[in-house]
Write an enzyme that holds these catalytic residues in place. Sequence first.
Site, PDB file in Angstrom:
ATOM      1  N   ASP A  13       0.805  -1.225   0.000  1.00 49.78           N
ATOM      2  CA  ASP A  13       0.000   0.000   0.000  1.00 49.78           C
ATOM      3  C   ASP A  13       0.836   1.273   0.000  1.00 49.78           C
ATOM      4  OD1 ASP A  13      -2.209  -1.685   0.114  1.00 49.78           O
ATOM      5  OD2 ASP A  13      -2.248  -1.662   2.305  1.00 49.78           O
ATOM      6  N   GLY A  40      -4.542  -4.284  -3.877  1.00 52.84           N
ATOM      7  CA  GLY A  40      -5.532  -3.251  -4.186  1.00 52.84           C
ATOM      8  C   GLY A  40      -4.736  -2.017  -4.571  1.00 52.84           C
ATOM      9  N   HIS A  41      -4.671  -1.722  -5.863  1.00 62.65           N
ATOM     10  CA  HIS A  41      -3.843  -0.621  -6.363  1.00 62.65           C
ATOM     11  C   HIS A  41      -4.747   0.518  -6.837  1.00 62.65           C
ATOM     12  CE1 HIS A  41      -0.248  -3.551  -7.130  1.00 62.65           C
ATOM     13  NE2 HIS A  41      -0.657  -3.535  -5.891  1.00 62.65           N
ATOM     14  N   GLN A 222       1.990  -6.063  -3.143  1.00 55.00           N
ATOM     15  CA  GLN A 222       2.479  -6.136  -1.756  1.00 55.00           C
ATOM     16  C   GLN A 222       3.780  -5.343  -1.577  1.00 55.00           C
ATOM     17  OE1 GLN A 222       1.428  -9.593  -3.156  1.00 55.00           O
ATOM     18  NE2 GLN A 222      -0.508  -8.655  -2.705  1.00 55.00           N
TER      19      GLN A 222
HETATM   20  P1  GDP Z   1      -0.785   0.328  -3.555  1.00 61.86           P
HETATM   21  O1  GDP Z   1      -1.373  -0.955  -3.085  1.00 61.86           O
HETATM   22  O2  GDP Z   1       0.678   0.405  -3.289  1.00 61.86           O
HETATM   23  O3  GDP Z   1      -1.126   0.643  -4.977  1.00 61.86           O
HETATM   24  O4  GDP Z   1      -1.439   1.474  -2.648  1.00 61.86           O
HETATM   25  P2  GDP Z   1      -3.010   1.611  -2.271  1.00 61.86           P
HETATM   26  O5  GDP Z   1      -3.754   2.035  -3.456  1.00 61.86           O
HETATM   27  O6  GDP Z   1      -3.468   0.385  -1.560  1.00 61.86           O
HETATM   28  O7  GDP Z   1      -2.927   2.730  -1.155  1.00 61.86           O
HETATM   29  C1  GDP Z   1      -2.382   3.980  -1.427  1.00 61.86           C
HETATM   30  C2  GDP Z   1      -3.465   5.030  -1.112  1.00 61.86           C
HETATM   31  O8  GDP Z   1      -2.855   6.298  -1.030  1.00 61.86           O
HETATM   32  C3  GDP Z   1      -4.515   5.160  -2.195  1.00 61.86           C
HETATM   33  O9  GDP Z   1      -5.728   5.523  -1.609  1.00 61.86           O
HETATM   34  C4  GDP Z   1      -3.981   6.284  -3.085  1.00 61.86           C
HETATM   35  O10 GDP Z   1      -5.014   6.979  -3.773  1.00 61.86           O
HETATM   36  C5  GDP Z   1      -3.354   7.178  -2.046  1.00 61.86           C
HETATM   37  N1  GDP Z   1      -2.187   7.946  -2.477  1.00 61.86           N
HETATM   38  C6  GDP Z   1      -1.192   7.601  -3.349  1.00 61.86           C
HETATM   39  N2  GDP Z   1      -0.251   8.568  -3.397  1.00 61.86           N
HETATM   40  C7  GDP Z   1      -0.652   9.542  -2.545  1.00 61.86           C
HETATM   41  C8  GDP Z   1      -0.090  10.786  -2.133  1.00 61.86           C
HETATM   42  O11 GDP Z   1       0.996  11.185  -2.539  1.00 61.86           O
HETATM   43  N3  GDP Z   1      -0.798  11.504  -1.205  1.00 61.86           N
HETATM   44  C9  GDP Z   1      -1.988  11.094  -0.700  1.00 61.86           C
HETATM   45  N4  GDP Z   1      -2.598  11.842   0.190  1.00 61.86           N
HETATM   46  N5  GDP Z   1      -2.552   9.926  -1.069  1.00 61.86           N
HETATM   47  C10 GDP Z   1      -1.882   9.160  -1.968  1.00 61.86           C
HETATM   48  P1  IMO Z   2      -0.926  -4.199  -2.236  1.00 60.08           P
HETATM   49  O1  IMO Z   2      -0.460  -4.796  -3.540  1.00 60.08           O
HETATM   50  C1  IMO Z   2      -0.958  -4.574   2.108  1.00 60.08           C
HETATM   51  C2  IMO Z   2      -1.043  -8.643   3.730  1.00 60.08           C
HETATM   52  C3  IMO Z   2      -2.284  -9.078   4.479  1.00 60.08           C
HETATM   53  C4  IMO Z   2      -1.665 -10.037   5.475  1.00 60.08           C
HETATM   54  C5  IMO Z   2      -0.581 -10.720   4.654  1.00 60.08           C
HETATM   55  C6  IMO Z   2      -0.988 -12.051   4.056  1.00 60.08           C
HETATM   56  O2  IMO Z   2      -2.213  -3.497  -2.320  1.00 60.08           O
HETATM   57  O3  IMO Z   2       0.163  -3.442  -1.586  1.00 60.08           O
HETATM   58  P2  IMO Z   2      -2.556 -12.716   1.991  1.00 60.08           P
HETATM   59  O4  IMO Z   2      -3.993 -12.424   1.716  1.00 60.08           O
HETATM   60  O5  IMO Z   2      -1.625 -12.194   0.957  1.00 60.08           O
HETATM   61  O6  IMO Z   2      -2.296 -14.163   2.307  1.00 60.08           O
HETATM   62  O7  IMO Z   2      -2.225 -11.916   3.365  1.00 60.08           O
HETATM   63  O8  IMO Z   2      -0.250  -9.814   3.615  1.00 60.08           O
HETATM   64  N1  IMO Z   2      -1.280  -8.137   2.350  1.00 60.08           N
HETATM   65  C7  IMO Z   2      -1.209  -6.850   2.010  1.00 60.08           C
HETATM   66  N2  IMO Z   2      -0.997  -5.748   2.769  1.00 60.08           N
HETATM   67  N3  IMO Z   2      -1.074  -4.465   0.755  1.00 60.08           N
HETATM   68  C8  IMO Z   2      -1.263  -5.562  -0.009  1.00 60.08           C
HETATM   69  O9  IMO Z   2      -1.253  -5.507  -1.351  1.00 60.08           O
HETATM   70  C9  IMO Z   2      -1.381  -6.819   0.620  1.00 60.08           C
HETATM   71  N4  IMO Z   2      -1.590  -8.074   0.168  1.00 60.08           N
HETATM   72  C10 IMO Z   2      -1.515  -8.861   1.234  1.00 60.08           C
HETATM   73  O10 IMO Z   2      -2.915  -7.982   5.091  1.00 60.08           O
HETATM   74  O11 IMO Z   2      -1.034  -9.323   6.496  1.00 60.08           O
HETATM   75 MG    MG Z   3      -2.910  -1.625  -1.849  1.00 58.87          MG
END
Ligand code: GDP
Ligand code: IMO
Ligand code: MG
Length: 425
Positions: A13, A40-41, A222
């Site tokens: 994340d 979840g991207h 991840q």
């Molecule tokens: P990922 O799994 O690495 O793609 O990240 P996620 O999408 O799960 O979580 C990142 C969250 O931060 C999302 O809600 C993005 O919209 C948000 N985000 C990304 N870059 C920035 C930033 O520079 N500032 C803020 N405030 N939010 C951001």
């Molecule tokens: P993105 O790509 C954050 C974490 C779960 C748990 C562990 C194992 O969005 O960064 P799993 O379902 O993979 O067997 O869970 O890994 N986890 C993540 N945490 N971002 C993710 O993906 C994750 N995918 C799995 O919360 O701790």
């Molecule tokens: Mg994510």
Amino acid sequence: MSVTVLVGSQWGDEGKGKVVDILSEHYDVVVRYQGGANAGHTIKIGEKQFIFHLIPSGILHDNVTCVIGNGVVVDTKALLDEIDFLKKNGYEIEGRLLISQNAHLIMPYHKLLDSISESGENKIGTTGRGIGPCYIDKYARKGIKIIDLLDKEELAKKIKRNLEEKNNLLKNVYHREELDVDKIIEEYSAFDEAIDPYITDVPNYLNRAIEEGKSILMEGAQGALLDVDHGTYPYVTSSNPTSGGACTGTGIPPTKITDVFGIVKAYTTRVGLGPFPTELLDETGEKLRTIGAEYGATTGRPRRCGWSDAFLLKYSATINGISKVAITKLDVLSHFDEIKVCVGYELNGKKLNTFPATAGILEKVKPIYETLPGWQQDITKAKSYDELPTETKDYLKFISQQAGFELGIISVGPRRRETIILDNL
Ligand code: GDP
Ligand code: IMO
Ligand code: MG
């Protein structure tokens, strides 16, 4: 021509989706190489938000071909839902989405076994998407692959064989209801037509693309500390998000990789259980969660929050071979009058020289902090490094120097336009 691996440097994340979307403009192909719909991207364009779980985050650029590599575990239904969603939103994806014939399928029993194992004492806090059980079957050589969808007889045979074992387990070990073999065969036999157009010999496609001089971006899911080999085991996912996984998960050889891009959140978050030395269980942690909107993009769970950990980032940069970094969510730190950065760990009064090899030790370490002044002003409109306040630049210099990496992108908000691309990129 470049073949770039993009990796999460912490516990996931970090904002990989946003950065992949930004970089995709300069690439021909974007590839996912591991994980599944546990990812979840998020991409935000204006007020519109997209969250991708399986489809690579380059899909919103119509010149980009998106590829799901053999290292990914595919939930067919989740994938078809994502394809549908894109089509409904006017995105043309035919010919732009390719799926490796060798990617393994997440089956209903994988999700069920994931939830059963999470209801026991040895809980990890998984996303419940069946990831662990699917990789178990892959490595036990019992898995069912995407290509199997095209041979109904073979598919039925494999499902039957697997269900014999799983139903035995469900009935006699877990005392649960058995799964209906015919229903699962019927459901999976119907996927062939919808999936067939995307099935591809991916190693062949990607290596040809490289020969033709195309640029490829490999999108990790991840993060490094969730890596099954290098992360905080057993509180990890069941794949290799670190850069090495990009080769085995796609069929692109290591000699073709040109650079590794690390995504670093300006503070730290983690979802699920496991050690987290800089976690803040106080008001400051709550403030980071609220301002950073730190709730899981896949499960909606609140993310655990804490200060940035440069000691962890140094370890991550080393095992990934990170050449450049995008720092994200820097704007969230605008609301703090002082900012702490962990620069090392102490265990029983002694400073550690290397990142602890086990989760047990990491649970016990005490972070050593340096405190930096905050900037307390809005940076979301900054268009260049020079426009950032002095304290922000000092923070960036400090963290880069402590962790030993070079910045290439600074993200100051979730939207595409809230991004500063540095001259060295
Ligand atoms: P990922 O799994 O690495 O793609 O990240 P996620 O999408 O799960 O979580 C990142 C969250 O931060 C999302 O809600 C993005 O919209 C948000 N985000 C990304 N870059 C920035 C930033 O520079 N500032 C803020 N405030 N939010 C951001
Ligand atoms: P993105 O790509 C954050 C974490 C779960 C748990 C562990 C194992 O969005 O960064 P799993 O379902 O993979 O067997 O869970 O890994 N986890 C993540 N945490 N971002 C993710 O993906 C994750 N995918 C799995 O919360 O701790
Ligand atoms: Mg994510």
